[in-house]
Design a protein around this motif. Structure first.
Motif, PDB file in Angstrom:
ATOM      1  N   LEU A  61      43.163  31.435-111.890  1.00  0.00           N
ATOM      2  CA  LEU A  61      43.129  32.852-112.251  1.00  0.00           C
ATOM      3  C   LEU A  61      44.173  33.172-113.311  1.00  0.00           C
TER       4      LEU A  61
ATOM      5  N   LYS B 122      39.093  33.678-104.901  1.00  0.00           N
ATOM      6  CA  LYS B 122      39.419  34.422-103.688  1.00  0.00           C
ATOM      7  C   LYS B 122      40.063  35.761-104.037  1.00  0.00           C
ATOM      8  N   ASN B 123      39.340  36.499-104.911  1.00  0.00           N
ATOM      9  CA  ASN B 123      39.858  37.774-105.402  1.00  0.00           C
ATOM     10  C   ASN B 123      38.707  38.764-105.485  1.00  0.00           C
TER      11      ASN B 123
ATOM     12  N   GLN C 128      34.231  35.330-107.269  1.00  0.00           N
ATOM     13  CA  GLN C 128      35.068  35.959-106.255  1.00  0.00           C
ATOM     14  C   GLN C 128      35.447  34.964-105.165  1.00  0.00           C
TER      15      GLN C 128
END
Length: 348
Positions: free
Chosen positions: A160, A93-94, A89
């Protein structure tokens, strides 16, 4: 909501884990009292006879050869998956990221499918399915890194998107193999394996997996400042003289290595790496100095509890642990979202 002091929360979680540990040893098709458990553990630890030696009594076999390996594997798998989720995460950055987000799950699945239906890796021995899944998981992670380097420099978004593309490609190939295999026994094997199980826990594997996962968790704990920086973004990091790209690549490889070993030992277990970091952030915020160890102990508690439930819900039948985790986690996650003021990054 008011944050809880991390040290208090850690003490509470450790106490819960210790209680759960002894309850897990006692619960099963054969109920064991605390006295029997204590005597069996004491004799096994201080006896000169190896714990895997036969003819040491039914209590010894139940505790040392059946239940304890399962509990330890469940605990270390839960800790590794939870920390892997927190790291992933931060890397991408999700808030929807989990340990399998960058194609690790589909790579592991493709490796397992190739082993079961095509016979790949049969020369590896009895654990050839797990070995092939590990190769698939780690290989896809390397491929994600290589592809993400093509063109402009790799960042969290490119990682991603690359992972999602490879995830779909591997899933399509695995589905193609399964569709044309026409193997009912193989279908049952792959379905059970994809849902996870601790029934195959063995001491010789734990001697390898526990140190690897533990050292990986300790490494990420030492990297808490960089992980905090990843949540702030690349532009902010550059102004502070930190290049997150090399750290992102290193963390991805180490995470893939850890998750690959977990998949090798117990198959695919989802949801742990997604929900546990979010739950911990609700109580202590986003600082990875506290998030990493608290996520590890919480993940261990969750999977040990799930393993007990999968053994006792239906008599003489073991439910895949992934089903139990989803049934426990999904409603709890929805409740936290509805009742708590929370957003990714820990802001209220």
């Amino acid at each position: 909501m008011n944050k809880i002091r991390p040290y208090i929360l850690m003490v509470v979680l450790v106490v819960i884990f210790i209680i759960e540990f002894f309850l897990s040893l006692s619960i099963g098709s054969v109920h064991l009292g605390i006295k029997h458990i204590y005597n069996t553990l004491y004799n096994g630890i201080f006896s000169n006879v190896p714990i895997i030696a036969p003819s040491q009594g039914p209590f010894h076999d139940i505790v040392w050869l059946l239940r304890l390996p399962r509990i330890l594997l469940a605990a270390i798998a839960g800790a590794g998956l939870a920390v892997g989720g927190a790291v992933m995460q931060a890397i991408v950055k999700n808030p929807l990221a989990d340990p399998y987000v960058l194609g690790i799950s589909s790579g592991a699945s493709l490796g397992a499918v190739a082993a079961i239906f095509l016979g790949f890796g049969a020369s590896f021995g009895a654990n050839f399915i797990g070995i092939c899944s590990f190769i698939g998981a780690f290989g896809i992670s390397l491929l994600v890194l290589i592809i993400s380097q093509i063109g402009k420099k790799s960042d969290s978004i490119k990682l991603l998107l690359t992972g999602m593309a490879l995830n779909m490609a591997c899933a399509a190939i695995a589905s193609f193999i399964i569709y044309f295999a026409n193997d009912k026994e193989g279908m049952q094997t792959i379905v059970f394996w994809l849902m996870g199980s601790f029934s195959g826990a063995q001491w010789n594997e734990l001697h390898i997996i526990i140190p690897i996962v533990f050292l990986g968790i300790m490494f990420f704990w030492t990297q808490h400042r960089i992980l905090d920086m990843m949540l702030l973004g690349d532009k902010t990091a550059v102004t502070l003289g930190i290049n997150l790209r090399k750290y992102r690549q290193l963390y991805l490889l180490i995470s893939a290595f850890i998750i690959g070993f977990i998949v090798y030992a117990c198959g695919m277990i989802g949801f742990v790496g997604l929900i546990v970091p979010h739950v911990i952030r609700i109580f202590i915020g986003t600082c990875h100095r506290y998030l990493i160890p608290l996520a590890a102990i919480t993940g261990a508690i969750l999977l040990v509890m799930a393993d007990v439930l999968c053994r006792i819900i239906i008599n003489d039948t073991e439910i895949p642990v992934g089903i139990i985790v989803s049934l426990i986690g999904a409603p709890g996650f929805v409740y936290l979202i509805v009742k708590k003021s929370y957003s990714f990054g820990g802001e209220e």
